[in-house]
Motif scaffolding. Structure first.
Motif, PDB file in Angstrom:
ATOM      1  N   GLY A 133      85.135  78.070 -28.913  1.00 14.14           N
ATOM      2  CA  GLY A 133      84.548  76.839 -29.433  1.00 14.14           C
ATOM      3  C   GLY A 133      83.729  76.111 -28.374  1.00 14.14           C
ATOM      4  O   GLY A 133      82.963  75.213 -28.679  1.00 14.14           O
ATOM      5  N   TRP A 134      83.897  76.484 -27.111  1.00 13.02           N
ATOM      6  CA  TRP A 134      83.100  75.882 -26.044  1.00 13.02           C
ATOM      7  C   TRP A 134      82.035  76.866 -25.570  1.00 13.02           C
ATOM      8  O   TRP A 134      80.933  76.465 -25.229  1.00 13.02           O
ATOM      9  N   GLU A 172      77.190  77.412 -35.018  1.00 10.28           N
ATOM     10  CA  GLU A 172      78.532  77.529 -34.440  1.00 10.28           C
ATOM     11  C   GLU A 172      79.445  78.306 -35.384  1.00 10.28           C
ATOM     12  O   GLU A 172      80.190  79.183 -34.969  1.00 10.28           O
ATOM     13  N   GLU A 224      87.732  83.399 -31.707  1.00  9.19           N
ATOM     14  CA  GLU A 224      86.664  82.534 -32.240  1.00  9.19           C
ATOM     15  C   GLU A 224      86.875  82.302 -33.733  1.00  9.19           C
ATOM     16  O   GLU A 224      86.696  81.192 -34.234  1.00  9.19           O
ATOM     17  N   SER A 256      89.274  71.974 -29.827  1.00 10.91           N
ATOM     18  CA  SER A 256      89.210  73.360 -29.345  1.00 10.91           C
ATOM     19  C   SER A 256      90.350  73.631 -28.382  1.00 10.91           C
ATOM     20  O   SER A 256      90.851  74.754 -28.295  1.00 10.91           O
ATOM     21  N   ARG A 287      89.240  74.739 -37.383  1.00 13.34           N
ATOM     22  CA  ARG A 287      88.382  73.573 -37.526  1.00 13.34           C
ATOM     23  C   ARG A 287      88.191  73.174 -38.973  1.00 13.34           C
ATOM     24  O   ARG A 287      88.176  71.993 -39.291  1.00 13.34           O
ATOM     25  N   LEU A 326      89.573  79.910 -34.246  1.00 13.19           N
ATOM     26  CA  LEU A 326      89.143  78.551 -33.966  1.00 13.19           C
ATOM     27  C   LEU A 326      88.376  77.963 -35.134  1.00 13.19           C
ATOM     28  O   LEU A 326      88.578  76.810 -35.525  1.00 13.19           O
ATOM     29  N   ASP A 346      94.063  77.471 -27.968  1.00 13.65           N
ATOM     30  CA  ASP A 346      93.107  78.450 -27.430  1.00 13.65           C
ATOM     31  C   ASP A 346      93.662  79.869 -27.501  1.00 13.65           C
ATOM     32  O   ASP A 346      93.727  80.437 -28.579  1.00 13.65           O
ATOM     33  N   ILE A 377      84.678  69.147 -30.874  1.00 13.86           N
ATOM     34  CA  ILE A 377      84.425  70.178 -29.866  1.00 13.86           C
ATOM     35  C   ILE A 377      85.467  70.122 -28.754  1.00 13.86           C
ATOM     36  O   ILE A 377      86.029  71.147 -28.372  1.00 13.86           O
TER      37      ILE A 377
END
Lengths: 486, 201
Positions: A266-267, A331, A343, A410, A350, A346, A414, A406
């Motif tokens: 996410g980063w 994204e 990913e 996130s 979200r 994540l 992780d 963000i």
């Protein structure tokens, strides 16, 4: 500034104006204290009448005290008073840092980029926007400074010879941030001050009280408007604009590197730099509109900050908003298309309404930042102050949620499920946030009280160009050569 | 009190006051055509073309900004190169009175990580270039200068508002005060004034 290929849009300066009337309209707001004591309006406190300036200044002052209290609590007890903890080490502090920095970007964009593009509509809003830049960067700077935990040794961030024999780790985006933000602050203040010098001279000559004359004389540094001085002055302005443009792009790019260089799902997204820059402009224009609407009403500046200005600001907002929205879509697409389980997880974390504890934040973001700004497609709404105010406030909220989604979200989940967690901000997180909003309001209204909120000499220049376009044929008749204008 | 020098006010310039930028520009052209060289104008807004009429040009500032930018870039990279001990010159050669580089192995990247070192050097380029632009402009303009002989002229009070002032300075080789006043009157200004100075005596 040099050369004026397009005729001036008549709607940029409404009403009959002369050089002197512009001085009076803008300058007397500062020189005449009574302008800030009217109109007297009712306040929620019974029997108390107050002017909008006094009310806003009062609110700002109260919240500044909240800020001071929050900072005292923080320094006395340590960072533990905030909600930051494992696994979320970056919470409100970094969210608010990025939010404020973003808000600042409109000022530099208006003063630098629009100057280079020779957009005349920048003239009546640039001073106010530049002030916002400086105050927003001040608010932003507080967060990383306090997040260091020991702000009194914050100078360790800078490279200086010391007996520990240590130097900064220049490969770190956090060190880049130190350079970017401090340069941004310094250059913004210089640019702002340079723009103010001729206006200080105007105020010096216009002031009646000895104190004001003395103060403005000092600030104007003896500016006398010599043709030679103006020549170098304009040269300096255009070069400052030329160096501020890559600067403003670099600042939010580097801020986005704080995340994009990391490996947190996410980063680690390559689209961050352009999408952060667009988001910054988006948020900045929203804040300019939020402040410009009440200020022009209170100080009766409708002739100088016209509907045309709002129309264009709304259009810039719409355009940058679409870039930002594209960023959100990308994204989601990256996360899905990468096929990387972390990913995809994540993404799920979200957006899944039922399973993800923070999905409300994501959908608030989409609503306030993605959907509501689409109202700006309608020309009628771009001319309606209420709609503009609602949309710009919605964008400010949305941009805050963007960083919230963000940054902390996130971090909550992780790589290692054993380290999953939650983030809950504390009272002091909110105290700091409200406090910096207060500081911003406080400084903005001090600025309105003591400095010309519209660039006087550039408005006169606009007036000059406007009348010049009007009487162009006469000039030719009098044998005035064309190159005089360039 | 005399110090053996003549401290009485000396003529500094003759100024003429105009109501518009166009009138000033027209007058400046005639003044230049009449052969006066040391002229200046004092205006509330930048009047484009004035310096061309005055045949006065100055490009120094661009070079100052450029050189400052170069200095910032060099300084930035030099700082990063030296502090990270990037190039294996004997350490003692680089030691300055106890100052040591601090080489760090970060993820196996080279000690001199050119791309990662770019952002600080870039920001320093911009910072120094901005200093060059602002302080260079002020320095070439001779500011801050709280007082100037021209502030003795009554019309200067409105030169920051709505008056456009043309000035022929006493340093001009053809300067003859009465003749200049006579000439200025022919330009149909709002007023003509003689400006005296006690500076520099």
């Amino acid at each position: 500034m040099s050369g004026n290929p397009t005729p001036v849009d008549k709607e940029l300066l409404v009403g009959q104006h002369t050089d002197a009337s512009l001085d009076a309209t803008i300058g007397d707001i500062i020189l005449d204290q009574s302008r800030h004591n009217e109109p007297q309006v009712k306040t929620p406190i019974k029997g108390l009448m107050s002017s909008p300036w006094q009310i806003m200044f009062g609110i700002g002052f109260l919240l500044v005290n909240v800020l001071l209290l929050s900072i005292t609590m923080l320094i006395w007890n340590g960072i533990g008073v905030w909600g930051n903890n494992q696994p979320v080490g970056w919470g409100f502090d970094i969210v608010n840092f990025v939010w404020w920095i973003g808000i600042g970007h409109a000022g530099t964009l208006i003063s630098a980029v629009l100057l280079l593009l020779r957009q005349r509509w920048r003239n009546s809003i640039n001073r106010m926007a530049e002030a916002m830049t400086i105050f927003a960067v001040m608010c932003a700077g507080l967060y990383p400074l306090l997040h260091t935990g020991r702000p009194w040794v914050a100078y360790w961030l800078f490279p200086y010879p010391n007996w520990l024999g240590m130097w900064p780790q220049f490969r770190s985006p956090l060190v880049w941030d130190v350079f970017a933000v401090s340069t941004y602050m310094t250059v913004s203040i210089l640019f702002w001050f340079v723009g103010l010098i001729p206006d200080f001279a105007t105020l010096r000559d216009r002031a009646k009280s000895k104190f004001a004359q003395f103060a403005f004389a000092g600030l104007s540094m003896g500016w006398r408007g010599s043709a030679k001085h103006w020549h170098r002055y304009e040269h300096a302005s255009i070069m400052l604009a030329g160096i501020s443009t890559p600067l403003v792009l670099s600042v939010h790019t580097i801020v986005s590197f704080d995340f994009a260089m990391g490996i947190v799902p996410g980063w680690n997204v390559t689209i961050f730099p352009p999408y952060f820059v667009a988001g910054a402009v988006f948020a900045g224009f929203a804040m300019v509109i939020t402040f410009a609407i009440p200020l022009r009403k209170i100080y009766k500046l409708e002739g100088l900050i016209t509907m045309k200005h709002f129309d264009w600001m709304a259009k810039v907002m719409l355009a940058t908003g679409l870039i930002v929205f594209y960023g959100y879509i990308m994204e989601v697409f990256y996360a899905y298309y990468s096929g990387v389980p972390f990913e995809t997880a994540l993404l799920h974390n979200r957006i899944a309404l039922k399973d993800a504890p923070y999905s409300w934040a994501f959908w608030t973001l989409i609503l306030t930042n993605g959907v509501i700004p689409q109202l700006m497609w309608v020309p009628k709404f771009r001319q309606n102050m209420t709609v503009l105010l609602i949309v710009s406030t919605s964008i400010s909220i949305g941009m805050w949620f963007e960083r919230y989604v963000i940054i902390p979200i996130s971090l909550t989940r992780d790589y290692v499920p054993g380290a999953f967690g939650f983030y809950s901000p504390t009272l002091w997180d909110f105290g700091m946030f409200l406090g910096t909003i207060g500081l911003f309001i406080f400084l903005m209204f001090l600025f309105v009280r003591f400095l010309p909120m519209i660039n006087i000499f550039e408005m006169k220049e606009l007036l000059h160009q406007k009348t010049h376009d009007h009487g162009h044929d006469e000039d030719h008749a009098s044998g005035q050569p064309e190159e005089v204008l360039s | 009190m005399s110090h053996g020098r003549d401290t009485s006010p000396k003529p500094f310039a003759v100024v003429a006051e105009f109501g518009t930028a166009d009138a000033l520009l027209e007058a400046a052209k005639k003044t230049r055509a009449a052969g006066y060289r040391d002229m200046d104008a004092y205006t509330p807004i930048p009047v484009h073309g004035l310096t061309d009429v005055m045949e006065w040009h100055d490009d120094k500032l661009g070079w100052v900004v450029f050189l400052h930018g170069c200095a910032g870039f060099t300084l930035g990279y030099f700082l990063e190169w030296w502090t990270s001990g990037g190039i294996a010159i004997s350490n003692t050669a680089l030691q300055v009175n106890g100052l040591n580089p601090y080489p760090m192995n970060v993820g196996g990247k080279p000690l001199f990580s050119l791309p990662a070192f770019f952002p600080p050097a870039y920001e320093l380029t911009i910072l120094l270039a901005a200093f060059g632009a602002v302080f260079g402009m002020l320095a070439f303009n001779g500011l801050p200068k709280p007082h100037h002989p021209l502030f003795n002229a009554a019309c200067m009070g409105r030169a920051s508002s709505d008056r456009y002032i043309l000035c022929v300075e006493a340093t001009d080789p053809r300067y003859d005060e009465d003749a200049v006043v006579e000439f200025m009157r022919s330009l149909e200004p709002l007023s003509v004034e003689r400006v005296m100075t006690s500076e520099g005596y």
